[in-house]
Design a protein around this motif. Sequence first.
Motif, PDB file in Angstrom:
ATOM      1  N   PHE A   1       8.084  -0.829  -0.228  1.00 24.99           N
ATOM      2  CA  PHE A   1       7.349  -0.239  -0.676  1.00 24.99           C
ATOM      3  C   PHE A   1       7.775   0.978   0.262  1.00 24.99           C
ATOM      4  O   PHE A   1       7.968   0.792   1.544  1.00 24.99           O
ATOM      5  N   THR A   2       7.036   2.578  -0.228  1.00 27.90           N
ATOM      6  CA  THR A   2       7.980   3.587   1.233  1.00 27.90           C
ATOM      7  C   THR A   2       6.005   4.147   1.049  1.00 27.90           C
ATOM      8  O   THR A   2       5.389   4.216   0.226  1.00 27.90           O
ATOM      9  N   VAL A   3       5.960   5.544   2.248  1.00 32.22           N
ATOM     10  CA  VAL A   3       4.454   5.926   2.171  1.00 32.22           C
ATOM     11  C   VAL A   3       4.649   7.200   0.570  1.00 32.22           C
ATOM     12  O   VAL A   3       3.849   6.751  -0.041  1.00 32.22           O
ATOM     13  N   ARG A   4       5.528   7.105   0.344  1.00 32.73           N
ATOM     14  CA  ARG A   4       5.685   7.952  -1.084  1.00 32.73           C
ATOM     15  C   ARG A   4       6.054   6.921  -1.759  1.00 32.73           C
ATOM     16  O   ARG A   4       4.343   7.990  -2.844  1.00 32.73           O
ATOM     17  N   GLY A   5       6.407   5.423  -1.978  1.00 29.69           N
ATOM     18  CA  GLY A   5       5.405   5.489  -3.712  1.00 29.69           C
ATOM     19  C   GLY A   5       4.305   4.522  -3.156  1.00 29.69           C
ATOM     20  O   GLY A   5       3.586   4.708  -4.741  1.00 29.69           O
ATOM     21  N   ILE A   6       4.054   4.624  -1.973  1.00 30.87           N
ATOM     22  CA  ILE A   6       2.118   4.261  -2.139  1.00 30.87           C
ATOM     23  C   ILE A   6       1.676   5.642  -2.442  1.00 30.87           C
ATOM     24  O   ILE A   6       0.582   5.372  -3.467  1.00 30.87           O
TER      25      ILE A   6
ATOM     26  N   ALA B   1      -9.901   3.896  -1.841  1.00 30.32           N
ATOM     27  CA  ALA B   1     -10.197   2.399  -0.864  1.00 30.32           C
ATOM     28  C   ALA B   1      -8.185   1.901  -0.753  1.00 30.32           C
ATOM     29  O   ALA B   1      -8.283   1.608   0.346  1.00 30.32           O
ATOM     30  N   ASP B   2      -7.770   1.128  -1.921  1.00 27.47           N
ATOM     31  CA  ASP B   2      -6.532   0.268  -1.683  1.00 27.47           C
ATOM     32  C   ASP B   2      -5.705   1.402  -1.125  1.00 27.47           C
ATOM     33  O   ASP B   2      -4.886   0.126  -0.614  1.00 27.47           O
ATOM     34  N   TRP B   3      -5.768   2.185  -1.340  1.00 28.09           N
ATOM     35  CA  TRP B   3      -4.745   2.979  -1.204  1.00 28.09           C
ATOM     36  C   TRP B   3      -4.791   3.285   0.839  1.00 28.09           C
ATOM     37  O   TRP B   3      -3.742   3.388   1.292  1.00 28.09           O
ATOM     38  N   ARG B   4      -6.020   3.695   1.343  1.00 24.23           N
ATOM     39  CA  ARG B   4      -5.946   3.588   2.521  1.00 24.23           C
ATOM     40  C   ARG B   4      -5.507   2.620   3.315  1.00 24.23           C
ATOM     41  O   ARG B   4      -4.738   2.200   4.164  1.00 24.23           O
ATOM     42  N   VAL B   5      -6.099   0.794   2.377  1.00 17.64           N
ATOM     43  CA  VAL B   5      -5.544  -0.029   3.141  1.00 17.64           C
ATOM     44  C   VAL B   5      -3.546  -0.127   2.938  1.00 17.64           C
ATOM     45  O   VAL B   5      -3.249  -0.447   4.231  1.00 17.64           O
ATOM     46  N   MET B   6      -3.343   0.224   1.784  1.00 18.80           N
ATOM     47  CA  MET B   6      -2.194   0.241   1.551  1.00 18.80           C
ATOM     48  C   MET B   6      -0.912   1.011   3.190  1.00 18.80           C
ATOM     49  O   MET B   6      -0.023   0.150   3.424  1.00 18.80           O
ATOM     50  N   ARG B   7      -1.915   1.830   3.135  1.00 17.20           N
ATOM     51  CA  ARG B   7      -1.578   3.302   3.910  1.00 17.20           C
ATOM     52  C   ARG B   7      -1.256   2.427   5.547  1.00 17.20           C
ATOM     53  O   ARG B   7      -0.711   2.560   6.119  1.00 17.20           O
ATOM     54  N   ARG B   8      -2.597   1.876   5.716  1.00 17.88           N
ATOM     55  CA  ARG B   8      -2.629   1.174   7.328  1.00 17.88           C
ATOM     56  C   ARG B   8      -1.975   0.352   6.826  1.00 17.88           C
ATOM     57  O   ARG B   8      -0.792   0.551   8.163  1.00 17.88           O
ATOM     58  N   ALA B   9      -1.275  -0.696   6.267  1.00 25.38           N
ATOM     59  CA  ALA B   9      -0.563  -1.490   6.498  1.00 25.38           C
ATOM     60  C   ALA B   9       0.973  -1.188   6.268  1.00 25.38           C
ATOM     61  O   ALA B   9       1.701  -1.969   7.540  1.00 25.38           O
ATOM     62  N   TYR B  10       1.254  -0.018   5.718  1.00 35.52           N
ATOM     63  CA  TYR B  10       2.280   0.461   6.477  1.00 35.52           C
ATOM     64  C   TYR B  10       3.196   1.123   7.969  1.00 35.52           C
ATOM     65  O   TYR B  10       3.480   0.747   8.654  1.00 35.52           O
ATOM     66  N   ARG B  11       1.715   1.419   8.161  1.00 33.37           N
ATOM     67  CA  ARG B  11       1.619   2.418   9.528  1.00 33.37           C
ATOM     68  C   ARG B  11       2.155   1.162  10.230  1.00 33.37           C
ATOM     69  O   ARG B  11       1.976   1.363  11.006  1.00 33.37           O
ATOM     70  N   LEU B  12       0.881  -0.592  10.457  1.00 30.22           N
ATOM     71  CA  LEU B  12       0.567  -0.808  11.693  1.00 30.22           C
ATOM     72  C   LEU B  12       2.539  -2.062  11.275  1.00 30.22           C
ATOM     73  O   LEU B  12       2.551  -2.475  12.401  1.00 30.22           O
ATOM     74  N   GLY B  13       2.974  -1.648  10.352  1.00 34.80           N
ATOM     75  CA  GLY B  13       4.512  -2.912  10.043  1.00 34.80           C
ATOM     76  C   GLY B  13       4.162  -4.288  10.255  1.00 34.80           C
ATOM     77  O   GLY B  13       3.339  -4.443  10.038  1.00 34.80           O
ATOM     78  N   ARG B  14       5.349  -4.864  10.056  1.00 34.16           N
ATOM     79  CA  ARG B  14       4.808  -6.423   9.563  1.00 34.16           C
ATOM     80  C   ARG B  14       4.357  -6.736  10.727  1.00 34.16           C
ATOM     81  O   ARG B  14       3.308  -7.863  10.678  1.00 34.16           O
TER      82      ARG B  14
ATOM     83  N   ALA C   1      -7.130 -10.697   7.696  1.00 32.37           N
ATOM     84  CA  ALA C   1      -8.159 -10.307   7.192  1.00 32.37           C
ATOM     85  C   ALA C   1      -7.835  -8.719   6.281  1.00 32.37           C
ATOM     86  O   ALA C   1      -7.043  -8.914   4.604  1.00 32.37           O
ATOM     87  N   LEU C   2      -6.677  -8.534   7.098  1.00 28.73           N
ATOM     88  CA  LEU C   2      -5.639  -7.225   6.067  1.00 28.73           C
ATOM     89  C   LEU C   2      -4.972  -7.855   5.585  1.00 28.73           C
ATOM     90  O   LEU C   2      -4.442  -6.908   4.691  1.00 28.73           O
ATOM     91  N   SER C   3      -4.088  -8.565   5.775  1.00 30.67           N
ATOM     92  CA  SER C   3      -3.079  -9.251   5.271  1.00 30.67           C
ATOM     93  C   SER C   3      -3.273  -9.719   3.750  1.00 30.67           C
ATOM     94  O   SER C   3      -3.071  -9.158   3.111  1.00 30.67           O
ATOM     95  N   ARG C   4      -4.549 -10.397   4.270  1.00 31.18           N
ATOM     96  CA  ARG C   4      -5.046 -11.260   2.600  1.00 31.18           C
ATOM     97  C   ARG C   4      -5.142  -9.541   1.876  1.00 31.18           C
ATOM     98  O   ARG C   4      -4.977 -10.193   0.270  1.00 31.18           O
ATOM     99  N   ARG C   5      -6.259  -8.921   2.288  1.00 37.96           N
ATOM    100  CA  ARG C   5      -6.327  -8.074   1.172  1.00 37.96           C
ATOM    101  C   ARG C   5      -4.721  -6.877   0.209  1.00 37.96           C
ATOM    102  O   ARG C   5      -5.073  -7.029  -0.607  1.00 37.96           O
TER     103      ARG C   5
END
Length: 199
Positions: free
Chosen positions: A134-139, A151-164, A172-176
């Motif tokens: 995943f990249t920000v562009r891909g998301i 809602a899912d887009w925001r979750v994916m962007r937040r997870a990407y920003r947080l990093g692994r 909870a975010l990891s499961r989502r």
Amino acid sequence: MSNVIALDESYNEPTPRSLGDESAHYGTNWANRLIGLALSKSSSQYWRDAKFEWFVDTFDDLGEPVEVCVCGNSGLRYVYGVANHVTGATLGPIGSFCIERFDSDEMIEQMRDMSALARLEADAKAGTLGRASFTVRGIDVLHDRGVLDEADWRVMRRAYRLGRARLRNDPALSRRVMWIVELTIRPALLTGVLAGGAA
């Protein structure tokens, strides 16, 4: 020149008049071949106008550098097709450098979007779809194409920003994210239709 004629019998070498003030900018033979072909399939007779009739329509990763661009440049692995929204004409295969000859930020963005989706599709098909895919562009493109709702887009962007590492600290975010990837993104990518059309 004979390669181009074989690709399209209606090809005419662009004239300094049809190129307008841009003739010096497009002085190379390969650029002139591309522009000549695009002009011959456009409604406008001048490149300064005709180039805005085109959009990136298709993308393909051939896996090896085996294709030849309509301009005559060989050794392409990543090839695009372009379509004219006025005449309905198509042109391809085209390499990324020739896409840039259209001097259109929109076409460059379309090219990058298709490349990001193709990478995601390839990883989904190979069974390796994960954070590295995943990249920000891909998301963002998945959201733009209707795969991810707001809602899912925001979750994916937040997870990407947080990093692994930081994502592991939020189970909870990891499961989502896992649910979004497995139930929404992967099935959409496995259909193989997302990277084939323009946004």
